[in-house]
Design a protein around this motif. Structure first.
Motif, PDB file in Angstrom:
ATOM      1  N   ARG A  28     108.360 -18.326  66.674  1.00  0.00           N
ATOM      2  CA  ARG A  28     108.628 -19.764  66.558  1.00  0.00           C
ATOM      3  C   ARG A  28     108.592 -20.439  67.927  1.00  0.00           C
ATOM      4  O   ARG A  28     108.057 -21.537  68.073  1.00  0.00           O
ATOM      5  N   ALA A  29     109.150 -19.770  68.935  1.00  0.00           N
ATOM      6  CA  ALA A  29     109.134 -20.329  70.293  1.00  0.00           C
ATOM      7  C   ALA A  29     107.695 -20.450  70.801  1.00  0.00           C
ATOM      8  O   ALA A  29     107.338 -21.468  71.419  1.00  0.00           O
ATOM      9  N   LEU A  30     106.866 -19.454  70.531  1.00  0.00           N
ATOM     10  CA  LEU A  30     105.455 -19.528  70.927  1.00  0.00           C
ATOM     11  C   LEU A  30     104.747 -20.665  70.205  1.00  0.00           C
ATOM     12  O   LEU A  30     103.904 -21.345  70.784  1.00  0.00           O
ATOM     13  N   GLU A  31     105.092 -20.865  68.954  1.00  0.00           N
ATOM     14  CA  GLU A  31     104.475 -21.955  68.183  1.00  0.00           C
ATOM     15  C   GLU A  31     104.847 -23.308  68.788  1.00  0.00           C
ATOM     16  O   GLU A  31     103.990 -24.186  68.946  1.00  0.00           O
ATOM     17  N   HIS A  32     106.114 -23.465  69.156  1.00  0.00           N
ATOM     18  CA  HIS A  32     106.544 -24.725  69.791  1.00  0.00           C
ATOM     19  C   HIS A  32     105.842 -24.928  71.132  1.00  0.00           C
ATOM     20  O   HIS A  32     105.414 -26.039  71.455  1.00  0.00           O
ATOM     21  N   LEU A  33     105.719 -23.859  71.901  1.00  0.00           N
ATOM     22  CA  LEU A  33     105.038 -23.944  73.187  1.00  0.00           C
ATOM     23  C   LEU A  33     103.563 -24.304  72.997  1.00  0.00           C
ATOM     24  O   LEU A  33     103.023 -25.159  73.702  1.00  0.00           O
ATOM     25  N   ALA A  34     102.923 -23.677  72.013  1.00  0.00           N
ATOM     26  CA  ALA A  34     101.515 -23.985  71.736  1.00  0.00           C
ATOM     27  C   ALA A  34     101.346 -25.437  71.317  1.00  0.00           C
ATOM     28  O   ALA A  34     100.395 -26.112  71.737  1.00  0.00           O
ATOM     29  N   GLU A  36     103.307 -27.938  72.188  1.00  0.00           N
ATOM     30  CA  GLU A  36     103.526 -28.773  73.368  1.00  0.00           C
ATOM     31  C   GLU A  36     102.298 -28.760  74.277  1.00  0.00           C
ATOM     32  O   GLU A  36     101.871 -29.800  74.785  1.00  0.00           O
ATOM     33  N   VAL A  37     101.719 -27.594  74.477  1.00  0.00           N
ATOM     34  CA  VAL A  37     100.525 -27.478  75.314  1.00  0.00           C
ATOM     35  C   VAL A  37      99.388 -28.292  74.703  1.00  0.00           C
ATOM     36  O   VAL A  37      98.676 -29.003  75.413  1.00  0.00           O
ATOM     37  N   SER A  38      99.241 -28.210  73.396  1.00  0.00           N
ATOM     38  CA  SER A  38      98.136 -28.936  72.761  1.00  0.00           C
ATOM     39  C   SER A  38      98.310 -30.451  72.856  1.00  0.00           C
ATOM     40  O   SER A  38      97.321 -31.188  72.894  1.00  0.00           O
ATOM     41  N   THR A  39      99.553 -30.927  72.945  1.00  0.00           N
ATOM     42  CA  THR A  39      99.749 -32.375  73.089  1.00  0.00           C
ATOM     43  C   THR A  39      99.399 -32.846  74.497  1.00  0.00           C
ATOM     44  O   THR A  39      98.982 -33.981  74.682  1.00  0.00           O
ATOM     45  N   HIS A  40      99.557 -31.970  75.488  1.00  0.00           N
ATOM     46  CA  HIS A  40      99.261 -32.345  76.873  1.00  0.00           C
ATOM     47  C   HIS A  40      97.824 -32.043  77.286  1.00  0.00           C
ATOM     48  O   HIS A  40      97.337 -32.600  78.267  1.00  0.00           O
ATOM     49  N   ARG A  41      97.157 -31.202  76.537  1.00  0.00           N
ATOM     50  CA  ARG A  41      95.809 -30.788  76.915  1.00  0.00           C
ATOM     51  C   ARG A  41      94.819 -31.951  76.989  1.00  0.00           C
ATOM     52  O   ARG A  41      94.020 -32.008  77.927  1.00  0.00           O
ATOM     53  N   PRO A  42      94.845 -32.901  76.063  1.00  0.00           N
ATOM     54  CA  PRO A  42      93.879 -34.014  76.161  1.00  0.00           C
ATOM     55  C   PRO A  42      93.992 -34.803  77.458  1.00  0.00           C
ATOM     56  O   PRO A  42      92.998 -35.349  77.937  1.00  0.00           O
ATOM     57  N   ALA A  43      95.175 -34.856  78.041  1.00  0.00           N
ATOM     58  CA  ALA A  43      95.339 -35.595  79.296  1.00  0.00           C
ATOM     59  C   ALA A  43      94.586 -34.925  80.441  1.00  0.00           C
ATOM     60  O   ALA A  43      94.295 -35.564  81.447  1.00  0.00           O
ATOM     61  N   GLY A  73      93.717 -24.337  80.309  1.00  0.00           N
ATOM     62  CA  GLY A  73      93.014 -23.789  79.152  1.00  0.00           C
ATOM     63  C   GLY A  73      93.236 -22.296  79.013  1.00  0.00           C
ATOM     64  O   GLY A  73      93.436 -21.786  77.894  1.00  0.00           O
ATOM     65  N   GLN A  74      93.229 -21.568  80.138  1.00  0.00           N
ATOM     66  CA  GLN A  74      93.490 -20.127  80.087  1.00  0.00           C
ATOM     67  C   GLN A  74      94.913 -19.851  79.603  1.00  0.00           C
ATOM     68  O   GLN A  74      95.140 -18.933  78.809  1.00  0.00           O
ATOM     69  N   GLY A  75      95.845 -20.653  80.078  1.00  0.00           N
ATOM     70  CA  GLY A  75      97.229 -20.494  79.632  1.00  0.00           C
ATOM     71  C   GLY A  75      97.356 -20.734  78.135  1.00  0.00           C
ATOM     72  O   GLY A  75      98.047 -19.989  77.434  1.00  0.00           O
ATOM     73  N   ALA A  76      96.691 -21.764  77.641  1.00  0.00           N
ATOM     74  CA  ALA A  76      96.715 -22.052  76.198  1.00  0.00           C
ATOM     75  C   ALA A  76      96.106 -20.898  75.420  1.00  0.00           C
ATOM     76  O   ALA A  76      96.630 -20.498  74.363  1.00  0.00           O
ATOM     77  N   ALA A  82      98.926 -14.237  72.460  1.00  0.00           N
ATOM     78  CA  ALA A  82     100.267 -13.668  72.299  1.00  0.00           C
ATOM     79  C   ALA A  82     100.798 -13.940  70.903  1.00  0.00           C
ATOM     80  O   ALA A  82     101.391 -13.059  70.266  1.00  0.00           O
ATOM     81  N   ARG A  83     100.566 -15.140  70.415  1.00  0.00           N
ATOM     82  CA  ARG A  83     101.015 -15.500  69.066  1.00  0.00           C
ATOM     83  C   ARG A  83     100.311 -14.641  68.027  1.00  0.00           C
ATOM     84  O   ARG A  83     100.944 -14.124  67.102  1.00  0.00           O
ATOM     85  N   ASP A  84      99.004 -14.438  68.193  1.00  0.00           N
ATOM     86  CA  ASP A  84      98.248 -13.607  67.252  1.00  0.00           C
ATOM     87  C   ASP A  84      98.727 -12.156  67.286  1.00  0.00           C
ATOM     88  O   ASP A  84      98.879 -11.511  66.243  1.00  0.00           O
ATOM     89  N   ALA A  85      98.960 -11.624  68.487  1.00  0.00           N
ATOM     90  CA  ALA A  85      99.442 -10.248  68.612  1.00  0.00           C
ATOM     91  C   ALA A  85     100.829 -10.100  67.988  1.00  0.00           C
ATOM     92  O   ALA A  85     101.121  -9.092  67.326  1.00  0.00           O
TER      93      ALA A  85
END
Length: 111
Positions: A28-34, A36-43, A73-76, A82-85
């Protein structure tokens, strides 16, 4: 050892349910982080380089922004991996717990 239960059942310990709950919390924490990252990525999307002259400082700044975009992008991607694993591991833990519960029911004396 005279135990004829499947090996997967033997790997289940009293801590497996707790470990599963912890893994699900991390998922769940990874999902929240993902999210958050996806909301900032377009910027950080790259914009085309200006066709006009740029100073050396502006060119260096642009290269650093491009590097930041790549690292972001690499971090995302790493978060997604990690989420898939973790999904694979959680599924294996659930199967192990189910197998242990089924083996316990089969092995327990009836009423």
């Amino acid at each position: 050892m005279d135990d004829h239960r499947p090996a997967i059942v033997l790997a289940v310990t009293p801590f497996t349910a707790r470990r599963l709950a912890e893994a699900e919390a991390h998922r769940r924490a990874l999902e929240h982080l993902a999210d958050e990252v996806s909301t900032h990525r377009p910027a950080l999307l790259r914009s085309p380089a200006p066709a006009t002259w740029q100073s050396d400082a502006a060119s260096q700044y642009r290269r650093r922004l491009d590097d930041l975009h790549d690292w972001f992008g690499q971090g995302a991607d790493h978060i997604d991996q990690a989420r898939d694993a973790l999904d694979v591991r959680i599924a294996a833990m659930r199967r192990a717990l189910s197998a242990a519960a089924a083996a316990q029911q089969v092995g327990s004396p009836g009423p």
